[in-house]
Structure formats: C-alpha cells, structure tokens
Design an enzyme around this catalytic site. Sequence first.
Site, short mmCIF file in Angstrom:
data_model
loop_
_atom_site.label_atom_id
_atom_site.label_comp_id
_atom_site.label_asym_id
_atom_site.label_seq_id
_atom_site.Cartn_x
_atom_site.Cartn_y
_atom_site.Cartn_z
N SER A 49 80.46 14.03 15.73
CA SER A 49 79.72 14.82 14.74
C SER A 49 80.18 14.41 13.33
O SER A 49 81.11 13.62 13.18
CB SER A 49 79.99 16.30 14.95
N ASP A 81 76.20 12.01 16.33
CA ASP A 81 75.57 13.33 16.48
C ASP A 81 75.18 13.87 15.10
O ASP A 81 76.01 13.89 14.19
CB ASP A 81 76.60 14.26 17.16
N HIS A 82 73.93 14.29 14.95
CA HIS A 82 73.43 14.82 13.67
C HIS A 82 73.73 13.90 12.49
O HIS A 82 74.26 14.35 11.46
CB HIS A 82 74.01 16.22 13.40
N GLU A 133 65.14 14.83 15.28
CA GLU A 133 65.09 16.29 15.45
C GLU A 133 63.90 16.86 14.70
O GLU A 133 63.66 16.53 13.54
CB GLU A 133 66.39 16.95 14.95
N GLY A 180 77.33 26.79 17.81
CA GLY A 180 78.44 27.73 17.66
C GLY A 180 78.41 28.83 18.71
O GLY A 180 77.71 28.73 19.72
N ASN A 229 73.75 18.96 24.69
CA ASN A 229 74.93 18.85 23.82
C ASN A 229 75.84 20.07 23.95
O ASN A 229 75.39 21.20 23.81
CB ASN A 229 74.49 18.75 22.36
O1 G3H Z 1 75.31 18.67 18.47
C1 G3H Z 1 76.14 19.35 19.11
C2 G3H Z 1 75.77 20.49 19.93
O2 G3H Z 1 74.48 20.88 19.65
C3 G3H Z 1 76.82 21.54 20.01
O3 G3H Z 1 76.35 22.80 20.40
O4 G3H Z 1 77.92 24.48 19.41
O5 G3H Z 1 76.52 25.04 21.37
O6 G3H Z 1 78.39 23.48 21.64
P1 G3H Z 1 77.35 24.01 20.73
ZN ZN Z 2 73.62 19.83 17.70
#
Ligand code: G3H
Ligand code: ZN
Length: 283
Positions: A49, A81-82, A133, A180, A229
Amino acid sequence: MLVSGKELFTAAKKGGYAVGAFNLNNMEILQAIIEAAEEENSPVFLQASQGGIKYAGVEYIAGMAKVAAEKAKVPVALNLDHGTDFSQVVQCIRHGFSAVMIDASRYPFEENIALTRKVVEIAEPCGVSTEGELGKIGGVEDDIKVSAADATFTDPQEAAEFVERTGVDALAIAIGTAHGVYKGKPKLDFERLEQIAAATDIPLVLHGASGVGDEDVRKAVERGICKINIDTELRIAFASAIKKVLAENPDEIDARKMLGPARDAMKEVVKYKMRLFGSSGKA
Ligand code: G3H
Ligand code: ZN
C-alpha cells in the site's frame, strides 16, 4: 514463482474462486503470507500500500518480495495497492512489480478513465497486470481516507464503459465494503454486484474485506469476485500476538520472540482466508 497478476486473475475467473491479496510491510508479514500460500498450495497476491511503501521503501518491498516469490513453488504476484499516480506506477514496474492498481476513483469519470488508460498503456507491454477502481470505497487505509458521505457505489453501466475504454485486467468495485475496522455489520449490495458482473465480464476485486462475514464472502465469490484484499484482519492478528507475548513477559526484549508468534498468528488468518476464498489447492 513470480507471475503476472493477469495469470492469477484469468485462472480465478475460470475456476470460480478468488485469490487473496494481502498487504506486506516487513519480512515477517511477507513470510506469513508466503508460508500460508505454500501450505495451502494457493496462488497469492502480495501487495504494498502507500503506507507500506512509505514505511519500508519500494526497493525493500520489491527486493524481499522477489526473493520470496522466486523461492516459492506457488504462483505469486506482487501488486501495487491503490497506486495514486503515474510515476509511482512506473517506479513499481521498474522495481519488478508484476501487477499494479491505479486508484483514480477520486477523480471525475473521464479523468479516472484517462489516467487508468495511461497506466494500462505502459503496464501491458511490460507484462504487468492492471486493476482500476470505479466508485469510491469508504473507510481509512493509511493516508487514503474516504468518509461515509463521500463513498459512492459503482454504477454497472459506467463500469462497462470504464472497462471497455481503459482495457484494465480487473476492476475494484464499491458495493458496501469499507477499509479498516467496521463499526456495524457491513451490508453488501449483491444485486449491484450481479449487475456489474453481467455488464463487464471482467475479474472483479473486493476491497475492505476484513470483517465481512464468511457467508457474504462466499456469495461475493459466487457472483464474480476474483481477488479479495485483506489488511486489517492481518494487523489485528499480528498485534494481538505481540500484546500476548508482552502481557505474559513484560521484560521481553528479543524482537524475534515477539515477531515470531505474530508471524505464526498472521499465517493462520491467511490460510483461513485462502480456504474461504476457494484458492487453496489451486496453485
Ligand atoms: O487495499 C486493501 C484492502 O482493501 C484492505 O481492506 O482494511 O478491510 O483489510 P481491509
Ligand atoms: Zn483497498
């Protein structure tokens, strides 16, 4: 072995299961994920991330992950990621990432398409898979914060246009999950998921899956989710194990005595998720 994310997406879509994507920030987390994948004989996405890259540095993340992936017998993709901007995507590709997500969901539709398309144009010739996304997933993940008021669900018709015009390999959708820890029970819009799956026929990605009940996860996979994820549940397992060690032995000073049990606890969560997602035995 390190493989393109596209390989994992294609096999998951064909096989009707989802591949777990787990965030790594250090060596113990990486080992937990890889050991779980090997024990479950499961393909896996390792992912970094924004916070992970800031914490460990892209060179360390890529270096460690490549060592682990090359040693592994199961197929492993290393994903950004993102990803927030074009130059970060290029940097990750240069460092050997085999998958990139560009999250331009904060921009208006046309700008999201333009940036995502630009990423596809550079990633595709490099053999690197792409994830875009559409819709805004709520919650907090490191520096990315989307309030409940700003979160918007993915529109199926827009999704079809987005996929067609960008050429992405996979699409992250907003159907009610959030990053989260959830305050209440998440309510997923399965009808919308079905409509998006019917309109796009592309591997779909579920973010914010920590805290989503097992039954809902199964329903999502049955309806076209091919990558899931998970970060928060891993953090909880890791932190709980460290707290337990320190509660039992407050004088402990050996990092290995804290991080070893944390790694083991995290591995169990990853293995559980792989079985739930249906990716166990699919390597
Ligand atoms: O990109 C990462 C995930 O979407 C994390 O999701 O906070 O539910 O583990 P989470
Ligand atoms: Zn995510």
